[in-house]
Structure formats: C-alpha cells, structure tokens
Write an enzyme that holds these catalytic residues in place. Structure first.
Site, PDB file in Angstrom:
ATOM      1  N   CYS A   1     -73.515 -24.259  56.358  1.00 37.62           N
ATOM      2  CA  CYS A   1     -74.626 -24.635  55.756  1.00 37.62           C
ATOM      3  C   CYS A   1     -74.033 -25.472  54.545  1.00 37.62           C
ATOM      4  O   CYS A   1     -73.931 -24.185  53.478  1.00 37.62           O
ATOM      5  CB  CYS A   1     -75.710 -23.835  55.920  1.00 37.62           C
ATOM      6  SG  CYS A   1     -76.962 -24.523  54.764  1.00 37.62           S
TER       7      CYS A   1
ATOM      8  N   CYS B   1     -76.524 -22.756  51.681  1.00 41.60           N
ATOM      9  CA  CYS B   1     -76.514 -21.339  51.665  1.00 41.60           C
ATOM     10  C   CYS B   1     -75.332 -21.213  52.612  1.00 41.60           C
ATOM     11  O   CYS B   1     -74.503 -19.708  52.536  1.00 41.60           O
ATOM     12  CB  CYS B   1     -77.218 -20.494  52.856  1.00 41.60           C
ATOM     13  SG  CYS B   1     -77.577 -20.377  54.736  1.00 41.60           S
TER      14      CYS B   1
ATOM     15  N   CYS C   1     -77.767 -24.163  60.633  1.00 38.46           N
ATOM     16  CA  CYS C   1     -77.812 -23.916  59.771  1.00 38.46           C
ATOM     17  C   CYS C   1     -78.976 -22.820  60.294  1.00 38.46           C
ATOM     18  O   CYS C   1     -79.610 -22.696  60.569  1.00 38.46           O
ATOM     19  CB  CYS C   1     -78.177 -24.223  58.195  1.00 38.46           C
ATOM     20  SG  CYS C   1     -78.435 -22.583  57.399  1.00 38.46           S
TER      21      CYS C   1
ATOM     22  N   GLU D   1    -101.672 -61.660  69.640  1.00 34.06           N
ATOM     23  CA  GLU D   1    -101.956 -61.413  68.260  1.00 34.06           C
ATOM     24  C   GLU D   1    -101.037 -61.523  67.478  1.00 34.06           C
ATOM     25  O   GLU D   1    -100.416 -60.274  67.658  1.00 34.06           O
ATOM     26  CB  GLU D   1    -103.625 -60.460  67.983  1.00 34.06           C
ATOM     27  CG  GLU D   1    -104.216 -61.095  68.451  1.00 34.06           C
ATOM     28  CD  GLU D   1    -105.797 -59.746  68.626  1.00 34.06           C
ATOM     29  OE1 GLU D   1    -105.847 -58.807  67.882  1.00 34.06           O
ATOM     30  OE2 GLU D   1    -106.701 -59.238  69.018  1.00 34.06           O
TER      31      GLU D   1
ATOM     32  N   GLU E   1    -117.669 -45.437  39.845  1.00 30.84           N
ATOM     33  CA  GLU E   1    -118.427 -45.164  38.196  1.00 30.84           C
ATOM     34  C   GLU E   1    -117.687 -44.482  37.359  1.00 30.84           C
ATOM     35  O   GLU E   1    -117.741 -44.947  36.005  1.00 30.84           O
ATOM     36  CB  GLU E   1    -119.238 -44.863  39.199  1.00 30.84           C
ATOM     37  CG  GLU E   1    -120.159 -45.491  40.420  1.00 30.84           C
ATOM     38  CD  GLU E   1    -121.138 -44.921  40.859  1.00 30.84           C
ATOM     39  OE1 GLU E   1    -120.684 -43.882  41.614  1.00 30.84           O
ATOM     40  OE2 GLU E   1    -122.639 -45.429  40.820  1.00 30.84           O
ATOM     41  N   TYR E   2    -117.139 -43.516  37.965  1.00 29.53           N
ATOM     42  CA  TYR E   2    -116.256 -42.639  36.826  1.00 29.53           C
ATOM     43  C   TYR E   2    -115.156 -43.346  35.743  1.00 29.53           C
ATOM     44  O   TYR E   2    -115.335 -43.816  34.672  1.00 29.53           O
ATOM     45  CB  TYR E   2    -115.788 -42.044  37.363  1.00 29.53           C
ATOM     46  CG  TYR E   2    -114.677 -40.161  36.538  1.00 29.53           C
ATOM     47  CD1 TYR E   2    -113.633 -40.512  36.510  1.00 29.53           C
ATOM     48  CD2 TYR E   2    -115.347 -39.282  36.109  1.00 29.53           C
ATOM     49  CE1 TYR E   2    -113.251 -39.992  36.100  1.00 29.53           C
ATOM     50  CE2 TYR E   2    -114.562 -38.386  35.381  1.00 29.53           C
ATOM     51  CZ  TYR E   2    -113.433 -38.509  35.145  1.00 29.53           C
ATOM     52  OH  TYR E   2    -113.147 -37.732  34.552  1.00 29.53           O
ATOM     53  N   ASP E   3    -113.957 -44.250  36.843  1.00 29.76           N
ATOM     54  CA  ASP E   3    -113.432 -45.002  35.803  1.00 29.76           C
ATOM     55  C   ASP E   3    -113.940 -45.638  34.929  1.00 29.76           C
ATOM     56  O   ASP E   3    -113.766 -45.919  33.895  1.00 29.76           O
ATOM     57  CB  ASP E   3    -112.576 -45.763  36.399  1.00 29.76           C
ATOM     58  CG  ASP E   3    -112.041 -44.536  37.174  1.00 29.76           C
ATOM     59  OD1 ASP E   3    -111.233 -45.311  38.196  1.00 29.76           O
ATOM     60  OD2 ASP E   3    -111.142 -43.873  37.525  1.00 29.76           O
TER      61      ASP E   3
ATOM     62  N   TYR F   1    -109.942 -57.272  63.579  1.00 25.77           N
ATOM     63  CA  TYR F   1    -108.894 -57.623  64.530  1.00 25.77           C
ATOM     64  C   TYR F   1    -109.061 -57.180  65.417  1.00 25.77           C
ATOM     65  O   TYR F   1    -109.209 -56.178  66.606  1.00 25.77           O
ATOM     66  CB  TYR F   1    -107.696 -57.606  64.467  1.00 25.77           C
ATOM     67  CG  TYR F   1    -107.157 -56.951  63.967  1.00 25.77           C
ATOM     68  CD1 TYR F   1    -106.650 -55.567  64.244  1.00 25.77           C
ATOM     69  CD2 TYR F   1    -105.884 -57.245  62.389  1.00 25.77           C
ATOM     70  CE1 TYR F   1    -106.174 -54.330  63.387  1.00 25.77           C
ATOM     71  CE2 TYR F   1    -105.443 -55.580  61.934  1.00 25.77           C
ATOM     72  CZ  TYR F   1    -105.674 -54.804  63.068  1.00 25.77           C
ATOM     73  OH  TYR F   1    -104.650 -53.575  61.618  1.00 25.77           O
TER      74      TYR F   1
ATOM     75  N   ASP G   1     -98.610 -57.672  58.827  1.00 32.13           N
ATOM     76  CA  ASP G   1     -97.991 -56.629  58.250  1.00 32.13           C
ATOM     77  C   ASP G   1     -98.572 -56.823  56.750  1.00 32.13           C
ATOM     78  O   ASP G   1     -97.847 -57.544  56.257  1.00 32.13           O
ATOM     79  CB  ASP G   1     -96.470 -56.691  57.972  1.00 32.13           C
ATOM     80  CG  ASP G   1     -95.339 -55.931  57.707  1.00 32.13           C
ATOM     81  OD1 ASP G   1     -95.690 -54.414  57.818  1.00 32.13           O
ATOM     82  OD2 ASP G   1     -94.192 -56.069  57.599  1.00 32.13           O
TER      83      ASP G   1
ATOM     84  N   LEU H   1    -101.015 -47.833  67.589  1.00 33.22           N
ATOM     85  CA  LEU H   1    -100.252 -48.822  69.097  1.00 33.22           C
ATOM     86  C   LEU H   1     -98.294 -48.815  69.306  1.00 33.22           C
ATOM     87  O   LEU H   1     -97.560 -47.987  68.454  1.00 33.22           O
ATOM     88  CB  LEU H   1     -99.866 -50.168  68.450  1.00 33.22           C
ATOM     89  CG  LEU H   1    -101.145 -51.073  67.765  1.00 33.22           C
ATOM     90  CD1 LEU H   1    -100.864 -52.352  67.987  1.00 33.22           C
ATOM     91  CD2 LEU H   1    -102.146 -50.630  69.590  1.00 33.22           C
TER      92      LEU H   1
ATOM     93  N   CYS I   1     -81.586 -18.581  53.676  1.00 34.22           N
ATOM     94  CA  CYS I   1     -81.105 -20.349  53.551  1.00 34.22           C
ATOM     95  C   CYS I   1     -82.342 -20.634  52.660  1.00 34.22           C
ATOM     96  O   CYS I   1     -83.644 -21.393  52.868  1.00 34.22           O
ATOM     97  CB  CYS I   1     -80.697 -20.871  54.520  1.00 34.22           C
ATOM     98  SG  CYS I   1     -80.954 -23.161  53.846  1.00 34.22           S
TER      99      CYS I   1
ATOM    100  N   LYS J   1     -92.189 -55.478  69.395  1.00 33.34           N
ATOM    101  CA  LYS J   1     -92.169 -55.572  67.746  1.00 33.34           C
ATOM    102  C   LYS J   1     -90.793 -57.141  67.899  1.00 33.34           C
ATOM    103  O   LYS J   1     -89.971 -56.912  68.599  1.00 33.34           O
ATOM    104  CB  LYS J   1     -91.756 -54.186  67.382  1.00 33.34           C
ATOM    105  CG  LYS J   1     -92.074 -53.356  67.234  1.00 33.34           C
ATOM    106  CD  LYS J   1     -93.302 -53.695  65.764  1.00 33.34           C
ATOM    107  CE  LYS J   1     -93.562 -52.203  65.398  1.00 33.34           C
ATOM    108  NZ  LYS J   1     -93.015 -51.362  64.681  1.00 33.34           N
TER     109      LYS J   1
ATOM    110  N   LYS K   1     -99.109 -59.635  65.250  1.00 32.49           N
ATOM    111  CA  LYS K   1     -99.470 -58.078  63.964  1.00 32.49           C
ATOM    112  C   LYS K   1     -98.786 -58.752  62.878  1.00 32.49           C
ATOM    113  O   LYS K   1     -97.857 -58.597  62.232  1.00 32.49           O
ATOM    114  CB  LYS K   1     -98.325 -57.176  65.221  1.00 32.49           C
ATOM    115  CG  LYS K   1     -98.140 -55.972  64.320  1.00 32.49           C
ATOM    116  CD  LYS K   1     -97.789 -55.139  64.931  1.00 32.49           C
ATOM    117  CE  LYS K   1     -97.710 -53.457  64.896  1.00 32.49           C
ATOM    118  NZ  LYS K   1     -97.208 -53.290  63.460  1.00 32.49           N
TER     119      LYS K   1
END
Ligand code: IVH
Length: 721
Positions: A422, A425, A446, A125, A44-46, A240, A129, A92, A452, A328, A127
């Site tokens: 490191c 440092c 380090c 099912e 609404e604002y937009d 799902y 993406d 999951l 550091c 996967k 999955k």
C-alpha cells in the site's frame, strides 16, 4: 423585497430599516440554525440580505456593528431547502447496441406474456442532456420546483425555475385539456449551444470561470442562491414525464406528451411513436445524424412503452422502470499522452490506478485523469508511461483508456509495475482468492485495515458524503486536515468535534495561515511575521460547521446504514435493509441473530455476496464498537411504514401451475410490490399458494401443510385486480 426604493430613503428611514433588517435576519438565522425550521424561503431570505446590503452601500456611516453583512457565510451560502418527491424520480437503464435494444423489447414482451412478433408501440424521444427537474402544479399554479437530487429528495429551486420562460407559472386549460388538480411535470432544464457560448463569453469578459459544457452551465445556473443570476441566463425546458398526478388525462405516453403541450409546456418536436424494432432503430440513426445540428446537447434516445396500462404492469426494478430504456450514443474519443500512473487507496483498501494524462478536450470537457481499473487492465492494454493512448468519455462516466497506439510509443517506455504494498501505509496489498472458484480478485487491496490512513480518511469522507450524513461544510479537505491533526479517526469523532470548537478553530486558522504563506511564497513575497490572526470569518465557519454537525445528530436509518460504508452496500441496498428492519434496534438485533444472513438474503434485491459482506462487517468487533460509540451521539429515526398496506403484505406466497392472465415474472413482481414474499417451495411458513392448471406436487404440499390455496382469479381479486 418590497419597500421604498433605496435611493428614495431618507437617512432616518434607512437607519430604522437597517435596525429592523438586522433583527429580522438574525431571527431567521436562529430559526434556521437552532431550530432547523426556517420561516421563509431561501429566495426571500436572500432578498432581505440584498436589501440590507443595498441600504448599507448608500449609507455607509449607518452600518451597524451587528449588521448581518458582517456575518459572511451565514445563511447566504447555505443551501436550498430539501424537497421530498411525492413520487421518486427514477433513472433509466442503458442500452448501447442494437442488440441491447432488441433485448429490451424482448424483456418487455416476455414480462407481459406477449408473443415474440407481437407489435408493441414504443414512444421514442431524444434524451436531452441537461438536468432533470420536477414542477409541482396545484390547481394549475406552479407551487414548487425541485432538482432530482438522489431521486427521493431534491432541492427546492422554485424561485430559479420560475425565471425560465419555457416553464409556465400557470397551466393553460382548454376544452381538450382539463387540468388535473395536482400535476407534477418532469422534464429537462437545458441550455442551447447559442446561450452557452454567449454566457461563456460574458464570464470570460468579467474574469469569471467559464463552464465546461452546456449541461454544467445549466446546472450551475439553476443552483444559484440568487434567482436574479438564474434569470440572467437563458435556460430552456422540455417536459417528458410526470410524477404525482391526481387524474391521468391520457392513456399513452404519446397522449400525455400532447396534453403537456396543451397545458403550455415545450415538448420535444422530434418525438415519434414507433411500432417495430426497425422503426425504433431508424429513429435512433436519424436523430444521431441530426444531433450536431439540433442546437442543444442530447446524449441518446429514450424508448418508452407507449401504453400507460402496460407501463403500470411492467413496474420497476430497483430504481429504473422496466418499461423504458436509454439508447446511448457512442462515447466520444480523443488521443493524448499517458504521463503517469498513480495509485489511490479507497475506503475498502482497493488500490485504484489512475492515469494522469496530458490535458485533452473530449466532448467539450477537459480530461486530465482516466481510470485504469486494475492491474490486469493495465497489462491488457500494455499501457506504459509516455504512451499515446485513446481515451473515451460517455456522459457522466469517468473517462477510460480504450487502447494504446503502439506506433507512437517512445523508445525506452517501460511496462508499469503494479505495487504489492500500500503506498500509504506500507501494508501488503493482495489479491484475495475466492475459495470456491480459486480465482484471484481483479483488485489488489491493502491489508492495513484500520491502520491504513488512506482507508480511514476515505471511510470518513464517505460517511459525511451526500448520500450519507451529508454534513454541510465538512468536505474532503477538511476531513483530511482534521485527520492529520489527530481530531478524527472514526465517525463518532465527528460529533465529538462539537465539544471542542476552540481546537477546531485553531486548526482551521493555522491551516489558513499556512495556505496564505504558501501563496505569498509562490508569488515571491516575504513571509508575514505576525501570528496567524483569528478572523471573525473563522468563527463563523466553525459556528456553521458545529451547527451542521449538530443538525445531523438526527438521522434516518437508511442514511445511517449507507454511511457505514459496508462493502457492496450502497444507497439502494441500504434503503432495502432499512425498510425491512424499520428501527435501529431491530436492525442491530437482526445482525446479532443467528439467521442474520438468511434473513438478509430473503430480501428482494439482496444476494449472497451482499448479505455476506454485511455479516462480515458485523462480525468484526471493532466495527460494532465503533458503531456503538457513534450511536451514543445519534437519534436514529425509524423508517416509515409503506404508504399502503395490502392484504398480502408480509405474507409468503408460492405460485404453481400455469398462470393465464400474466406471466410468472409479472405475478412475482406484483406480489412483491405489494409487500409479499414469493417463495419457490411450499412449507409450513407459506401463507398462500396460487395454483393454476397443471399444478402438481406443490399443491399437494399445500394441502399437507394446510396452506390456503387460491386460483388465479381469486388471487387477482384478493390483490385488487
Ligand atoms: S424519462 C422513469 N425522458 O435521463 C423515467 N428522461 O437517465 C424518467 N432524460 O433523469 C425519465 N431526456 O434527466 C426521460 N425524454 C426523456 C429524457 C430523459 C433526458 C434524462 C432525465 C433522467 C435521465 C435518466
């Protein structure tokens, strides 16, 4: 936004409306910034701002000095309102191999006390993406749509989701499908390959950036502040799962999917109810072979225990259900050249080697960097600069180098020498040796600690990140800049910025001037001799930043604990701790107490390493002092008490003997989910001993300590069946 069409407005009407809009928008800004209490939705604002802009475009002479369009970066660039999910949106667990899947089914059976060969129906099912969304329906009407966010709290993207034609605005009721009063439907917003290609062609034609893959473009499309942009993109939705629901219309996952279809949702047509491991794995392989021809991206298969009563019994471990897992697909691989290895120093001082690669596309995404983990990994791979390497990328995971192709090694490629100092440092970087095992840690760290700069900056970035203080507008670059200019060293300094807006403004203006100089130089133009002009825009940026910081002076205990950046303490652990101590005072007292470590370790989900890291943190005086300085700025809100108190919450319970109605594991999980603590031995601190047949010494101990003893039935009755 209703009102007369802009091209029908008379000049007098336009003037009047611009006046009204200026005042109205300013009022909404004030409510949003000063009171954090917006009265209207972002959409609404937009719409108000768009109307204002449209009128100004037609009547340029009427543009007011106080027009909202001069205020770039005000609420229009603000983000979406937050939505707390009535039920958390979970993630999951992953399975990567057939063995992992067999192990998942085994775990389920063991938990439920089923025999190894007993059949258990599983819903399989694809999955999808895309990005998950939660849609809340009340009395059949869509009232709210939200992103997943961190699982507890997402963003209100109702206006955008409404533009997706797969998402019904009103649910269909029928004789076979009586609508629950309240129904939160969860599913995936995704973009088909066809829509993705068309969108990118359009983006390219308009000179706009193209999206890397359909998932990113779906996410980018629903997170547009202007819903008309979302509407112009073709998005789809598969349902799902569900969140809050007033009444379950079915007893199984498969039955629920059918109902969701009846209500008017798209349910993936490939889902299949399986009864054996073989069927489940066959489903996986079938889907894998069809994957490329589906027309949309999937990244695996999800298995869910079909019976909802069993799902309920199985419950959750931290943020994933015990009753489901994601199998996967293997990661995609590609060959490229390792051009360099750079070291990044993280907030805990870890020296992380990053591979800089010759850009290569893997699974639709251009990859330029990959993680090399640590020096042992570089040695194991024998990776040398100039080598041709195989990289792989799986879903959201950072790309990795799988192996080097030695045949393609150029002459003179030298092994990489991991630094023992490191790079930021100069302090020694060491691999700590575990006292007990005598083994060196895989990571080199380090030892510079507070001196550091890399660690300081990374800690600050972590502090303001999304799961922490989530300060809008204060990103990584700004933190680095403010740190460079001496404005930031520790978290409290962030809040002190609100007392020096002038200084902040100067730093930003100088930075911007430097950037544009650099740009001009790069374009081969002469430098501009004028002093950096402070723009109105700068003022607005600073004003917004100050407001954003100010808003975070009130913060939940869980977020605060997470933001501290204690080693091994992430969002989940922080929440566990916050739930236990509830208030900041109780937490600080707890950390001072002698039994701090024991108490932390007694919490389900917190082990020895984590407890030790927390105690180490509070054992350092400078940490405690920095926290004190921070707390002087904050109002830390207490964690709410758990919604339901149960008759056993806070009690210590011991199970002994044989349980006949459920396995020991299930009994323990159930008791803990009701707020009880389950102990292994009986002491004076034990409240209840649940004794089954064959109980021995623990039962005797119970009698000795005068502890209440229940049999399994009495226990079940006590906790409500
Ligand atoms: S069920 C409690 N089913 O995968 C489990 N998730 O890694 C709730 N996803 O955040 C999720 N397809 O975005 C479920 N058929 C499917 C799915 C699916 C895709 C996504 C979802 C979730 C993520 C979990």
């Amino acid at each position: 936004m209703t009102g007369k069409p802009v091209d029908k407005l008379s000049s007098a009407e336009a003037e009047k409306e611009l006046d009204r809009l200026a005042r109205e928008i300013a009022e909404h800004d004030r409510r949003y910034y000063a009171e954090d209490r917006p009265a209207i939705s972002d959409a609404e604002y937009d719409a108000l701002r768009r109307r204002n802009a449209a009128i100004e475009e037609r009547f340029p002479l009427l543009v007011r000095p106080d027009s909202p369009s001069h205020r770039i970066g005000a609420k229009a660039s603000a983000k979406f309102a937050k939505v707390v999910h009535a039920r958390p949106m979970l993630s999951l667990d992953n399975a990567f191999s057939d063995e992992d899947v067999a192990e998942f089914l085994g775990r389920v059976r063991r938990f439920l006390g089923m025999k190894d060969d007993e059949e258990i129906a599983i819903m399989a099912e694809p999955k999808i993406d895309g990005l998950s969304a939660s849609l809340r329906y009340e009395k059949g009407l869509l009232v709210q749509g939200a992103t997943r966010g961190d699982g507890q709290e997402g963003e209100d993207i109702t206006a955008n989701l409404r533009t997706i034609s797969d998402i019904p605005l009103r649910l269909k009721a029928s004789r076979s499908a009586v609508l629950p009063e309240i129904l939160e439907v969860r599913g995936e917003v995704y973009m088909t390959h066809k829509a993705f290609d068309a969108l990118n062609k359009r983006q390219e034609k308009d000179g706009k950036p193209v999206y890397a893959n359909p998932r990113n473009s779906a996410a980018g499309s629903v997170r547009q502040l202007d819903p008309s942009i979302t509407a112009g993109r073709t998005l789809n939705f598969f349902a799902y799962a569900w969140g809050e629901i007033s009444e379950l219309p079915a007893k199984t996952q498969s039955g629920m999917l059918e109902k969701l279809g009846d209500y008017g949702f798209m349910v993936n047509p490939l889902v299949k109810r399986c009864e054996t491991l073989e069927q489940v794995l066959k489903f996986y392989r079938d889907i894998e072979t069809r994957r490329a021809r589906l027309g949309y991206d999937i990244d695996g298969v999800v298995y869910k225990v079909d019976r909802l009563d069993l799902q309920e019994r199985l419950g959750f471990v931290s943020r994933s259900p015990r009753w489901a897992t994601a199998h996967k697909f293997p990661a995609e691989q590609a060959e490229t050249v390792l051009e360099d290895i750079e070291i990044q120093v993280g907030r805990t001082g870890k020296l992380a080697p990053v591979a800089r690669l010759k850009p290569v596309t893997v699974g639709g995404v251009v990859v330029r960097n990959a993680t090399l983990h640590n020096e042992d990994e570089i040695a194991r791979l024998d990776a040398r600069i100039g080598d041709t390497v195989v990289i792989q990328r799986a879903g959201d995971v950072i790309p990795q180098i799988v192996r080097v192709i030695p045949e393609k090694r150029p002459r003179g490629a030298r092994p990489y020498k991991f630094p023992d100092k490191c790079p930021i440092c100069g302090s020694h970087a060491v691999r700590e040796v575990d006292e007990k095992t005598g083994k060196a840690d895989v990571d080199r760290r380090c030892t510079g600690g507070l001196i550091c700069d890399a660690q300081t900056v990374e800690r600050l970035k972590y502090f303001v990140a999304r799961d922490g203080f989530d300060i809008e507008g204060l990103g990584g670059t700004m933190i680095e800049l403010f740190h460079d200019k001496g404005l930031l060293k520790e978290p409290a300094d962030i809040f002190a910025l609100t007392e020096k807006p002038e200084k902040v403004s100067k730093v930003l203006a100088a930075h911007r001037a430097q950037l544009s100089e650099e740009r001009r130089a790069a374009e081969g133009k002469d430098p501009v001799k004028t002093k950096a002009k402070k723009e109105d825009r700068e003022d607005k940026v600073v004003e917004n930043l100050m407001a954003a910081i100010e808003r975070r002076r009130t913060i939940g205990l869980d977020r605060l604990i997470n933001a501290l950046g204690i080693r091994h303490v992430g969002e989940t652990t922080a929440r566990l701790i916050a739930r236990h101590y509830r208030t900041i005072d109780a937490f600080l007292d707890g950390m001072k107490a002698e039994n701090a470590r024991e108490e932390l370790e007694s919490l389900e989900g917190i082990g020895g390493t984590v407890a030790e890291a927390i105690c180490d943190f509070f054992g350092e005086k400078h940490n405690v002092k920095a926290l004190d300085r921070l707390l002087a700025w904050l109002d830390v809100t207490a964690m709410a008490a758990p919604a339901k108190s149960s008759p056993v919450s806070g009690k210590t319970v011991v199970f002994t003997g044989t349980l006949e109605k459920m396995t020991r594991q299930e009994a323990k999980a159930r008791a803990e989910s009701l707020g009880a603590k389950v102990a292994g031995s009986v002491s004076a601190k034990t409240d209840i001993v649940v004794a089954g047949p064959g109980a021995g010494s623990k039962l005797k101990d119970a009698q000795k300590h005068n502890v209440q003893v229940l049999d399994e039935d009495a226990w079940l009755k006590l906790i409500g069946g």
